[in-house]
Design an enzyme around this catalytic site. Sequence first.
Site, PDB file in Angstrom:
ATOM      1  N   ASP A  64       0.847  -1.184   0.000  1.00 38.28           N
ATOM      2  CA  ASP A  64       0.000   0.000   0.000  1.00 38.28           C
ATOM      3  C   ASP A  64       0.887   1.240   0.000  1.00 38.28           C
ATOM      4  O   ASP A  64       2.095   1.152   0.197  1.00 38.28           O
ATOM      5  CB  ASP A  64      -0.995  -0.010   1.163  1.00 38.28           C
ATOM      6  N   TYR A  66       2.968   4.761   0.713  1.00 39.61           N
ATOM      7  CA  TYR A  66       3.606   5.393   1.870  1.00 39.61           C
ATOM      8  C   TYR A  66       2.544   6.214   2.615  1.00 39.61           C
ATOM      9  O   TYR A  66       1.704   6.873   1.995  1.00 39.61           O
ATOM     10  CB  TYR A  66       4.720   6.319   1.431  1.00 39.61           C
ATOM     11  N   PHE A  77       6.798   2.618  -4.358  1.00 34.54           N
ATOM     12  CA  PHE A  77       8.182   2.847  -3.961  1.00 34.54           C
ATOM     13  C   PHE A  77       8.699   4.246  -4.310  1.00 34.54           C
ATOM     14  O   PHE A  77       9.741   4.660  -3.808  1.00 34.54           O
ATOM     15  CB  PHE A  77       9.132   1.781  -4.535  1.00 34.54           C
ATOM     16  N   HIS A 186      10.901  -8.953   0.245  1.00 26.82           N
ATOM     17  CA  HIS A 186      10.634  -7.518   0.135  1.00 26.82           C
ATOM     18  C   HIS A 186      11.898  -6.719   0.451  1.00 26.82           C
ATOM     19  O   HIS A 186      12.703  -7.143   1.285  1.00 26.82           O
ATOM     20  CB  HIS A 186       9.500  -7.143   1.105  1.00 26.82           C
TER      21      HIS A 186
END
Length: 224
Positions: A64, A66, A77, A186
């Site tokens: 989801d 930031y 990202f 991740h």
Amino acid sequence: MAAISGDWLEALRPEFSKPYYRDLFAFVQEEYRTRTIYPPAPDLFNALHETPLGKVRAVILGQDPYHGEGQAHGMCFSVRPGCPAPPSLVNIYRELHDDLGCYIPDNGYLLKWARQGVLLLNTVLTVRAHEANSHRGRGWEEFTDAILRAVNEQDRPVVYMLWGSPAQAKAPMLTNSRHLILRAPHPSPLSAYRGFFGCRHFSKCNAFLEKNGLPPIDWQIENL
């Protein structure tokens, strides 16, 4: 919510009449009206605006957005110029340096990737300020699954970079034999040392594209 246009609109139009989407639309509208929600509403579908369906060559799948002020702008990202790169993006840049020799840039703005056909997609597209995962389970997952299905139907080479368990859970729907699926932990500081570092996904992506007669992606984000 912001409008979807171009070839994405045609691919996703069937979703708009489904009950889950009507509920999602009403929920997100009310959230924007009554709370601080990221990304800002005009940026909600930036990943689709900047990377048309017909231009997708690679998919990076986030979770989801930031949830800090001024960070999210609709591409996973990525942060806008002037906003420090968050820890996961710092680790992405570190892997890029080790993999392809890219220098570490002074910004986290990934628009260059999007405009080369890298779909920077989160599985959930909105979040309350300072409340990670606060819009999980509200319908975005079904909508972004439709996005992934549309990419899966593209009859050309596409590379998926699935980082972390939630992203890898999407692999069963990616059935196109012309596409390449890459998996790694991740890039979060909590998991990057478990195999994200050293995964070499960026060079593997480019090797696959070149093997199929397509130009590689220039992964270097330049200093501003």
